[in-house]
Design an enzyme around this catalytic site. Structure first.
Site, PDB file in Angstrom:
ATOM      1  CD  GLU A  15      -3.619  -0.012   0.528  1.00 41.89           C
ATOM      2  OE1 GLU A  15      -3.065   0.721   0.012  1.00 41.89           O
ATOM      3  OE2 GLU A  15      -4.334  -1.129   0.145  1.00 41.89           O
ATOM      4  NE  ARG A  98      -5.165  -2.825   9.430  1.00 44.87           N
ATOM      5  CZ  ARG A  98      -4.933  -2.035   8.490  1.00 44.87           C
ATOM      6  NH1 ARG A  98      -4.650  -1.447   8.371  1.00 44.87           N
ATOM      7  NH2 ARG A  98      -5.027  -2.800   7.105  1.00 44.87           N
ATOM      8  CG  ASN A 100      -6.631   1.169   5.270  1.00 44.36           C
ATOM      9  OD1 ASN A 100      -5.540   0.586   6.034  1.00 44.36           O
ATOM     10  ND2 ASN A 100      -7.369   1.180   4.282  1.00 44.36           N
ATOM     11  CG  ASN A 146      -8.589   1.988   1.003  1.00 41.45           C
ATOM     12  OD1 ASN A 146      -8.018   2.478   1.363  1.00 41.45           O
ATOM     13  ND2 ASN A 146      -9.368   1.292   0.846  1.00 41.45           N
ATOM     14  CG  ASP A 197      -7.229  -0.331  -2.015  1.00 39.45           C
ATOM     15  OD1 ASP A 197      -6.871   0.563  -0.967  1.00 39.45           O
ATOM     16  OD2 ASP A 197      -6.571  -1.567  -2.172  1.00 39.45           O
TER      17      ASP A 197
END
Length: 291
Positions: A15, A98, A100, A146, A197
């Site tokens: 990522e 969590r 991101n 995202n 994403d």
């Protein structure tokens, strides 16, 4: 246009490609592998740092080192020592979440969203870490945060909840770092399993989004219409960023682990860091965190 494997590192969940215009180095992360990587524009001099928790995103700091969003909060990362120091955990009461994806606005604030690890409920939020290290909630009722990025003038903020099937645009106040007037910027074709994403904005103000599980990179015009589609050699392309000395190479991360086992497996290139050349498009320098 040509697509090449730049670094074959087999990241479990690659990522956040990030080009450093000052040192001319590319950074990216392995979220599940708990690592930060760095290399030259052509994939040489690969170096890595381990972090103690799954990592969602990172940004470089004006003062050196990086700020990272780990599973349990914002942290500083010292590249010289490898030490990681906690700044603040905005969700200590949500063990199934969590932090991101995240990026830095033009005033040096780090904007990061969280995600529900089970990807089932709207339990996550969007946060802003200011240079004074205070944390502010900007949005809630999110499943998987995202693709945060800004228009070239910094006044439009793009963001997606991956499983909404939409990319949103907000009015962004550069003076205060607040968001307002959310609207649907683009709707995805989710019939083949794709989800929004990582994203970036190029110098012409077009939004590039990696549509994971569908293997597509989509370039959206400022009005939300589709301008171009690039088909990747892997289905699990995860994020994009322009870089290279001329900011004209599109770097693309991918994942090696089949988080969605019902989908076809990717070929041997899965988990690689890719470079796309000759797109005829340039990116913009990424801002550094001012704290």
């Amino acid at each position: 246009m040509r697509i090449e494997v730049l670094v074959d590192v087999k990241t479990q969940l690659g990522e956040g490609p990030l080009w450093d215009v000052e040192e001319e180095r590319l950074y990216w992360i392995d979220s599940a592998g708990m690592s930060v990587f760095r290399c030259t524009a052509d994939g040489r001099e690969v170096r890595s740092w381990d972090v103690p928790q799954p990592i969602g995103s990172m940004a470089l700091r004006k003062s050196g080192g990086a700020v990272v969003s780990l599973a349990r909060g914002f942290h500083f990362l010292d590249f010289k020592t490898g030490e990681v120091d906690l700044i603040h955990d905005p969700e200590p009461d949500k063990p199934d979440n969590r932090l991101n994806d995240g990026k830095v606005d033009k005033r040096g604030r780090f904007v990061v969203g969280s995600m529900d690890l089970k990807e089932a409920g709207k339990n996550a939020s969007l946060y802003r870490l200011d240079p004074d290290l205070s944390v502010h909630k900007l949005e809630n009722e999110i499943i998987v945060s995202n693709g945060p990025c800004w228009s070239p003038n910094g006044e439009t903020f793009y963001f997606a909840d991956s499983w909404s099937g939409e990319i949103w645009a907000y009015k962004y106040d550069l003076e205060t770092g607040s968001v307002s007037n959310r609207r649907v910027f683009a709707k995805l074709d989710t019939s083949t399993g794709g989800a929004a994403d990582g994203s970036t904005v190029d110098s012409e103000g077009f939004v590039w989004n990696a549509q994971v599980y569908d293997g597509k990179l989509v370039r959206y015009a400022p009005d939300g219409s589709i301008d171009r589609v690039v088909q990747m050699p892997v289905r699990r392309a995860t994020s994009v960023m322009f870089g290279g000395p001329k900011l004209d190479v599109l770097y693309v991360t991918s994942m090696a682990t089949p988080y969605q086992p019902q989908l076809p497996r990717d070929p041997i290139e899965r988990g690689s860091l890719f470079a796309i050349y000759d797109l005829g498009v340039k990116g913009l320098p990424e801002s550094r965190f001012a704290g």
